[in-house]
Structures are given as C-alpha cells and as structure tokens.
Motif scaffolding. Structure first.
Motif, PDB file in Angstrom:
ATOM      1  N   SER A   1      45.172 -30.391 -66.424  1.00 20.40           N
ATOM      2  CA  SER A   1      44.407 -29.560 -67.719  1.00 20.40           C
ATOM      3  C   SER A   1      43.254 -30.370 -68.240  1.00 20.40           C
ATOM      4  N   GLU A   2      43.058 -31.645 -67.777  1.00 23.88           N
ATOM      5  CA  GLU A   2      41.961 -32.076 -68.163  1.00 23.88           C
ATOM      6  C   GLU A   2      40.793 -32.074 -67.607  1.00 23.88           C
ATOM      7  N   ILE A   3      40.771 -31.307 -65.976  1.00 24.83           N
ATOM      8  CA  ILE A   3      39.548 -30.883 -65.134  1.00 24.83           C
ATOM      9  C   ILE A   3      39.126 -29.874 -65.893  1.00 24.83           C
ATOM     10  N   ASP A   4      37.652 -30.047 -65.866  1.00 27.70           N
ATOM     11  CA  ASP A   4      36.796 -29.045 -66.410  1.00 27.70           C
ATOM     12  C   ASP A   4      36.481 -27.930 -65.406  1.00 27.70           C
ATOM     13  N   GLY A   5      36.628 -27.988 -64.128  1.00 27.05           N
ATOM     14  CA  GLY A   5      36.292 -26.802 -63.115  1.00 27.05           C
ATOM     15  C   GLY A   5      36.774 -27.498 -61.949  1.00 27.05           C
TER      16      GLY A   5
ATOM     17  N   THR B   1      44.206 -22.127 -53.116  1.00 26.58           N
ATOM     18  CA  THR B   1      44.723 -23.036 -54.077  1.00 26.58           C
ATOM     19  C   THR B   1      43.643 -23.392 -55.142  1.00 26.58           C
ATOM     20  N   ALA B   2      42.478 -23.381 -54.918  1.00 28.69           N
ATOM     21  CA  ALA B   2      41.339 -23.565 -56.001  1.00 28.69           C
ATOM     22  C   ALA B   2      41.602 -22.463 -56.889  1.00 28.69           C
ATOM     23  N   LYS B   3      41.712 -21.167 -56.576  1.00 32.69           N
ATOM     24  CA  LYS B   3      41.728 -20.199 -57.462  1.00 32.69           C
ATOM     25  C   LYS B   3      43.272 -19.990 -58.274  1.00 32.69           C
TER      26      LYS B   3
ATOM     27  N   ALA C   1      45.735 -20.291 -63.410  1.00 28.17           N
ATOM     28  CA  ALA C   1      46.802 -21.007 -64.227  1.00 28.17           C
ATOM     29  C   ALA C   1      46.275 -21.678 -65.357  1.00 28.17           C
ATOM     30  N   LEU C   2      45.081 -22.337 -65.301  1.00 29.52           N
ATOM     31  CA  LEU C   2      44.526 -23.314 -66.402  1.00 29.52           C
ATOM     32  C   LEU C   2      43.476 -22.673 -67.042  1.00 29.52           C
TER      33      LEU C   2
END
Length: 241
Positions: free
Chosen positions: A56-60, A79-81, A86-87
């Motif tokens: 959740s802390e990841i920006d992108g 996986t990336a999508k 989700a977030l």
C-alpha cells in the motif's frame, strides 16, 4: 519522486526490485528457467520485507512490457495489473530492450559512438532486436529479425555495434567475423535497469490504461501441435515461448 515496484519477467530471468527517488532499495532475481508463476509473488513479498514496506505504500507499479516470452509477459503484466487494480495504483510500462540498452550504455565497454543492440531470443532463427545510441536515441525500431549473414550490414558498415542479451549468442557465430560486431556475454533483462525509465514516466504521469493495456508481443501468438500429441488436438504455443 516516488516509491516504485519494478517487475521483469520477459525472459527466463525473474527479477523484481523497489526503488525510491530513482535509487534501488531492494531487489531479487533468479535465472532458473520460466519459473515466474512460482516465484514472482514470493519475490515481491520478500523485497517488501527487506525494504520494510507494504504494498500500500508503493506509489506505482512498473512492468517490463516486452517484447519477450509470451508466457512471461502474461504473468508479469497480469501480476502488475492485479496489484494496480487492488490498490488503485498507476501502471507504468517500460520497453524491455530500451531498459537493457540503458544498462549497457553505462558500461565502459560501450563506446560513445557505438550502436547498442539488445537482443532477445524469438525462437528458431529469429531475434527481437533494437538499435540505440549510448544516449538511448533510437537508431532502428524494435523488430523481429531472421538471423543471416547480411542482417544489420547497413548498420555495421557505419559503426561498431555492441550486441548483447539472450538472443545475441544466436547471432554471434554468424556476425562475429565482422570487425564492427562486438558481443557482451551474460546480459539479461533486469528490473534494476527499469528504474530510471520508470521514474521518468512516473514524474511525467505517463501511465497505462489498466483496462486496455496489453504487453508488446511483437509476434502474434501461434497455435501449433506439440510433438507426440494427437494431431486432432491443437495446443497453444507461443513462438517466443
């Protein structure tokens, strides 16, 4: 400036890393056949733990978009999508060959005037190849090329060409007699080489549409019949795996 997760699964290398403000925080990669389905999510969790972060802390999320293995691309992009959906995070797509070119452009072996040519194996006698200057200016767009003794002659007549990547070894026996053909061994796509390109795209808000983004396959998926199978039953096999 941002916290970004980078995913590279276009070849046998399964590679992930996290960067902050363009600098690597944690990474993990394994070149052990096409084991992405088994390793990718585990690797992501491990580097998050190493960096003391949560998703959740990841920006992108940045993903290597191809060309490359059909199966590897599907796993990496899905996986990336999934994480982005989700977030509610933005998706960044990085050209695989351009990221490889960036990595080699920083090596001392790449002369300022040389053309840099990353190559991936496209099966049979084909490779995916692109040509760049050391400043990453495109000399020749990425294409699927049939390897023969006249391929790239126009470029080799103009300048030294540095060939590298999993597809380069296929070309080496054919091209190494040319004095302008230089080969670097053991170079594979790595998520580490995605960092600068992904950071630039994030800062410029160059994000992909999650609903419509597809990997850059370059070659169409081809359905073939595997050896020893019932010829009346077709099995899907990608030409680039």
């Amino acid at each position: 400036m941002a916290l970004l997760l980078h995913i590279e699964t276009t070849t046998e290398m399964c590679s992930v890393c996290i960067s902050k403000d363009g600098e690597e925080l944690a990474s993990k990669e394994l070149n052990d056949g096409y084991s992405h389905a088994e390793n990718l999510n585990t690797f992501i969790l491990e580097i998050l733990e190493d960096a003391k972060l949560t998703l959740s802390e990841i920006d992108g999320i940045a993903v290597s978009k191809g060309p490359g293995s059909y199966t590897g691309l599907r796993i990496g992009v899905s996986t990336a999508k999934g994480i982005c959906f989700a977030l509610d995070k933005p998706l960044i797509a990085v050209n695989t060959l351009k990221a490889m070119a960036l990595g080699v452009s920083e090596l001392a072996t790449a002369d300022d005037k040389s053309y840099i040519c990353p190559m991936l194996d496209a099966r049979r006698m084909e490779v995916y190849a692109g040509f760049y200057t050391k400043e990453l200016v495109v000399v020749r767009e990425v294409s699927a090329d049939i390897v023969d003794d006249v391929i790239y002659r126009d470029l080799l007549d103009k300048s030294e060409c540095v060939f590298f990547g999993p597809g380069a070894m296929k070309c080496k026996p054919i091209l190494e007699g040319n004095p302008n053909a230089i080969f670097i061994d053991d170079i594979y796509p790595s998520s580490r080489n995605m960092i600068k390109l992904a950071e630039d795209k994030f800062n410029n808000k160059e994000f992909e549409d999650l609903a419509y983004f597809e990997p850059f396959y370059l070659k169409d998926f081809v359905a073939t019949v595997s050896k020893g199978s019932n010829p009346s039953i077709k099995k899907g096999v990608s030409m680039s795996r």
